[in-house]
Design a protein around this motif. Structure first.
Motif, PDB file in Angstrom:
ATOM      1  N   ARG A 285      10.055 -71.528  56.456  1.00 19.08           N
ATOM      2  CA  ARG A 285      10.723 -71.335  57.748  1.00 19.08           C
ATOM      3  C   ARG A 285       9.838 -71.794  58.914  1.00 19.08           C
ATOM      4  O   ARG A 285       9.858 -71.194  59.994  1.00 19.08           O
ATOM      5  CB  ARG A 285      11.144 -69.875  57.961  1.00 19.08           C
ATOM      6  CG  ARG A 285      12.032 -69.281  56.878  1.00 19.08           C
ATOM      7  CD  ARG A 285      13.360 -70.007  56.785  1.00 19.08           C
ATOM      8  NE  ARG A 285      14.365 -69.218  56.076  1.00 19.08           N
ATOM      9  CZ  ARG A 285      14.620 -69.283  54.779  1.00 19.08           C
ATOM     10  NH1 ARG A 285      13.915 -70.121  54.018  1.00 19.08           N
ATOM     11  NH2 ARG A 285      15.565 -68.556  54.224  1.00 19.08           N
ATOM     12  N   ARG A 286       9.061 -72.851  58.683  1.00 16.83           N
ATOM     13  CA  ARG A 286       8.237 -73.378  59.761  1.00 16.83           C
ATOM     14  C   ARG A 286       9.156 -73.942  60.845  1.00 16.83           C
ATOM     15  O   ARG A 286      10.079 -74.712  60.555  1.00 16.83           O
ATOM     16  CB  ARG A 286       7.310 -74.476  59.230  1.00 16.83           C
ATOM     17  CG  ARG A 286       6.278 -73.975  58.228  1.00 16.83           C
ATOM     18  CD  ARG A 286       5.173 -73.192  58.926  1.00 16.83           C
ATOM     19  NE  ARG A 286       4.349 -74.055  59.742  1.00 16.83           N
ATOM     20  CZ  ARG A 286       3.251 -74.664  59.310  1.00 16.83           C
ATOM     21  NH1 ARG A 286       2.856 -74.506  58.053  1.00 16.83           N
ATOM     22  NH2 ARG A 286       2.538 -75.428  60.113  1.00 16.83           N
ATOM     23  N   PRO A 287       8.942 -73.586  62.113  1.00 19.28           N
ATOM     24  CA  PRO A 287       9.848 -74.027  63.186  1.00 19.28           C
ATOM     25  C   PRO A 287       9.990 -75.536  63.263  1.00 19.28           C
ATOM     26  O   PRO A 287      11.094 -76.061  63.481  1.00 19.28           O
ATOM     27  CB  PRO A 287       9.196 -73.459  64.445  1.00 19.28           C
ATOM     28  CG  PRO A 287       8.385 -72.304  63.984  1.00 19.28           C
ATOM     29  CD  PRO A 287       7.893 -72.681  62.621  1.00 19.28           C
ATOM     30  N   GLU A 288       8.881 -76.271  63.114  1.00 20.22           N
ATOM     31  CA  GLU A 288       8.957 -77.729  63.193  1.00 20.22           C
ATOM     32  C   GLU A 288       9.841 -78.296  62.081  1.00 20.22           C
ATOM     33  O   GLU A 288      10.585 -79.258  62.293  1.00 20.22           O
ATOM     34  CB  GLU A 288       7.561 -78.347  63.094  1.00 20.22           C
ATOM     35  CG  GLU A 288       6.577 -77.894  64.168  1.00 20.22           C
ATOM     36  CD  GLU A 288       5.854 -76.614  63.786  1.00 20.22           C
ATOM     37  OE1 GLU A 288       6.186 -76.038  62.721  1.00 20.22           O
ATOM     38  OE2 GLU A 288       4.971 -76.181  64.551  1.00 20.22           O
ATOM     39  N   ALA A 289       9.761 -77.679  60.893  1.00 25.30           N
ATOM     40  CA  ALA A 289      10.590 -78.134  59.776  1.00 25.30           C
ATOM     41  C   ALA A 289      12.072 -77.899  60.064  1.00 25.30           C
ATOM     42  O   ALA A 289      12.931 -78.717  59.709  1.00 25.30           O
ATOM     43  CB  ALA A 289      10.178 -77.422  58.491  1.00 25.30           C
ATOM     44  N   LEU A 290      12.378 -76.785  60.716  1.00 22.96           N
ATOM     45  CA  LEU A 290      13.771 -76.494  61.073  1.00 22.96           C
ATOM     46  C   LEU A 290      14.280 -77.468  62.136  1.00 22.96           C
ATOM     47  O   LEU A 290      15.453 -77.858  62.118  1.00 22.96           O
ATOM     48  CB  LEU A 290      13.895 -75.051  61.571  1.00 22.96           C
ATOM     49  CG  LEU A 290      13.667 -73.964  60.518  1.00 22.96           C
ATOM     50  CD1 LEU A 290      13.674 -72.577  61.167  1.00 22.96           C
ATOM     51  CD2 LEU A 290      14.736 -74.032  59.435  1.00 22.96           C
ATOM     52  N   VAL A 291      13.418 -77.858  63.058  1.00 20.71           N
ATOM     53  CA  VAL A 291      13.817 -78.839  64.072  1.00 20.71           C
ATOM     54  C   VAL A 291      14.155 -80.174  63.397  1.00 20.71           C
ATOM     55  O   VAL A 291      15.154 -80.826  63.734  1.00 20.71           O
ATOM     56  CB  VAL A 291      12.707 -79.026  65.128  1.00 20.71           C
ATOM     57  CG1 VAL A 291      13.059 -80.185  66.055  1.00 20.71           C
ATOM     58  CG2 VAL A 291      12.513 -77.739  65.932  1.00 20.71           C
TER      59      VAL A 291
ATOM     60  N   ALA B  41      13.684 -74.811  72.685  1.00 21.66           N
ATOM     61  CA  ALA B  41      14.858 -75.492  73.244  1.00 21.66           C
ATOM     62  C   ALA B  41      14.568 -76.954  73.569  1.00 21.66           C
ATOM     63  O   ALA B  41      15.418 -77.828  73.362  1.00 21.66           O
ATOM     64  CB  ALA B  41      15.346 -74.757  74.488  1.00 21.66           C
ATOM     65  N   ASP B  42      13.364 -77.242  74.098  1.00 22.79           N
ATOM     66  CA  ASP B  42      13.025 -78.625  74.446  1.00 22.79           C
ATOM     67  C   ASP B  42      13.020 -79.534  73.219  1.00 22.79           C
ATOM     68  O   ASP B  42      13.354 -80.725  73.310  1.00 22.79           O
ATOM     69  CB  ASP B  42      11.652 -78.674  75.120  1.00 22.79           C
ATOM     70  CG  ASP B  42      11.679 -78.071  76.521  1.00 22.79           C
ATOM     71  OD1 ASP B  42      12.791 -77.906  77.068  1.00 22.79           O
ATOM     72  OD2 ASP B  42      10.597 -77.750  77.051  1.00 22.79           O
ATOM     73  N   TRP B  43      12.639 -79.003  72.075  1.00 24.33           N
ATOM     74  CA  TRP B  43      12.599 -79.793  70.857  1.00 24.33           C
ATOM     75  C   TRP B  43      14.008 -80.171  70.388  1.00 24.33           C
ATOM     76  O   TRP B  43      14.191 -81.168  69.682  1.00 24.33           O
ATOM     77  CB  TRP B  43      11.906 -79.013  69.735  1.00 24.33           C
ATOM     78  CG  TRP B  43      10.435 -78.793  69.908  1.00 24.33           C
ATOM     79  CD1 TRP B  43       9.808 -78.121  70.927  1.00 24.33           C
ATOM     80  CD2 TRP B  43       9.396 -79.232  69.035  1.00 24.33           C
ATOM     81  NE1 TRP B  43       8.456 -78.110  70.739  1.00 24.33           N
ATOM     82  CE2 TRP B  43       8.165 -78.786  69.572  1.00 24.33           C
ATOM     83  CE3 TRP B  43       9.369 -79.942  67.836  1.00 24.33           C
ATOM     84  CZ2 TRP B  43       6.943 -79.032  68.968  1.00 24.33           C
ATOM     85  CZ3 TRP B  43       8.149 -80.192  67.220  1.00 24.33           C
ATOM     86  CH2 TRP B  43       6.942 -79.745  67.789  1.00 24.33           C
TER      87      TRP B  43
END
Length: 399
Positions: A342-348, A386-388
């Motif tokens: 659940r790494r945030p960058e991976a979800l982006v 949000a910016d991502w």
């Protein structure tokens, strides 16, 4: 006079225990299917038309997402269906008592689904693409000799039919789709090298991959469970890549008049340079995020695959559909592990894949899943990220 007998004499053990009437459907009765419980019958002298199997979606179970177990070698279709003609009257009469007739595996429902598969071209009647027509032609020719491929093609077509109806009919087609997919997977030996000239492994993997994506996108689970299901789907596609690659050269020479030309489904690596700028903002965020070099490299390779697919979807309508399956085939195991954490960058990065889904929203197996995926990831990550997610959100709302 005594009342006639109304109970099912050969019902399953579960219905008998609950003292309810069983419809005696095989391998699982509808009552057990609706209750999502195992359905077992008392052994009889008559063979069941479909081997007992779990009614849960096989493509997403723990046993399926791992290595497929070795199974008996495939049987030709002539051993699966009742014979329609014979060389002599004597042979024809004796065939009625043979194992082939009593063990017929296909019903009138399957013939209806097969007719729908042929006439509707899997829902792509408006898609004019010679390679796609050739693909279906090869699939039908091979399926008549390969029962597990025929089962998966019928399962996929039944899933499509379930999207066109409602109520009991929808339940019927979805249930039959699950049964046929279970039967297909149970017959395949992925550890066994494909026969020389065999197209079945490649064709089966293609249909199974699309079917699994439909199973994921059509679920109504919450985001956490849907994400787990999607990760299992990605793991399964890694096995599909290994299987399909064994037959790719054969398929390429049969499907394309010029096999050396650029083709829709490629085994080659992603080009060193890409043309589009769809992922430029994402790359900029990743490079300024302070990630360690190994993790950054994993994300960079994954985003590069995404940009390559964004470039290719504009080349033809067919690419909008094939790109959906090509991305999970190409992504690395390292990225899947980051997604599982659940790494945030991976979800982006996954949200950008949601845009690819959105581009193919007219495909019945996808629908509005791209917009829902981007929205779910945005709600899960919150305002800090949000910016991502500006570009994916704008793209699914703009088109």
């Amino acid at each position: 006079m005594r009342r006639g007998h109304t109970k099912s004499r050969f019902g399953c053990k579960q219905c008998k225990k609950r003292k309810v009437k069983c419809d005696e459907a095989k391998p699982s009765c509808l009552k057990c299917v609706s209750r999502r419980q195992q359905c077992t019958y008392v052994q009889t002298t008559l063979p069941s038309p479909i081997s007992p199997a779990s009614t849960a979606t096989p493509s997403l179970s723990s046993s399926t997402t791992a290595a497929f177990p070795a199974q008996p070698q495939r049987q030709p279709v002539k051993d699966w269906v009742a014979p329609l003609s014979s060389t002599s009257t004597h042979d024809a009469a004796s065939s009625l008592h043979g194992p082939s007739f009593s063990e017929a595996k296909y019903t009138l429902l399957h013939l209806e689904i097969l007719d729908h598969l042929r006439s509707q071209r899997l829902g792509f009647n408006e898609l004019q693409n010679p390679a796609f027509d050739k693909f279906l032609e090869l699939a039908f020719a091979e399926a008549y000799q390969t029962p597990y491929l025929m089962d998966e093609m019928l399962a996929f077509a039944a899933a499509y039919k379930s999207t066109l109806v409602t109520g009991d009919l929808q339940h019927l087609y979805r249930t039959e789709s699950i049964r046929l997919q279970t039967r297909a997977v149970s017959q395949v030996d992925f550890d066994r090298p494909p026969d020389s000239g065999s197209l079945a492994p490649f064709l089966f993997s293609t249909f199974l991959g699309q079917h699994v994506l439909f199973d994921v996108f059509s679920s109504t689970l919450d985001f956490a469970k849907s994400l787990d299901k999607l990760i299992q789907c990605f793991n399964l596609h890694h096995g599909i890549r290994s299987t399909a690659s064994k037959s790719w050269e054969i398929v390429r020479h049969l499907m394309y008049s010029d096999p050396s030309a650029d083709y829709t489904v490629s085994r080659t690596l992603v080009p060193l340079t890409t043309e589009g700028s769809h992922c430029d903002g994402l790359i900029d965020h990743l490079e300024h995020s302070g990630l360690d070099q190994q993790t950054l490299s994993t994300y960079s390779q994954t985003v590069k695959v995404l940009q390559y697919l964004f470039d290719s979807v504009h080349s033809s309508d067919t690419r909008r559909m094939t790109a959906l399956q090509e991305w999970p085939i190409r992504i690395s195991t390292e990225y899947i592990q980051l997604l599982q954490q659940r790494r945030p960058e991976a979800l982006v990065v996954l949200a950008y894949y949601g845009v690819l889904l959105h581009y193919a929203r007219e495909y019945w197996a996808v629908g509005d899943s791209g917009r829902l995926l981007v929205s779910s990831i945005s709600n899960h990550l919150g305002d800090y990220w949000a910016d991502w997610l500006v570009w994916p959100q704008q793209e699914v709302e703009r088109i």
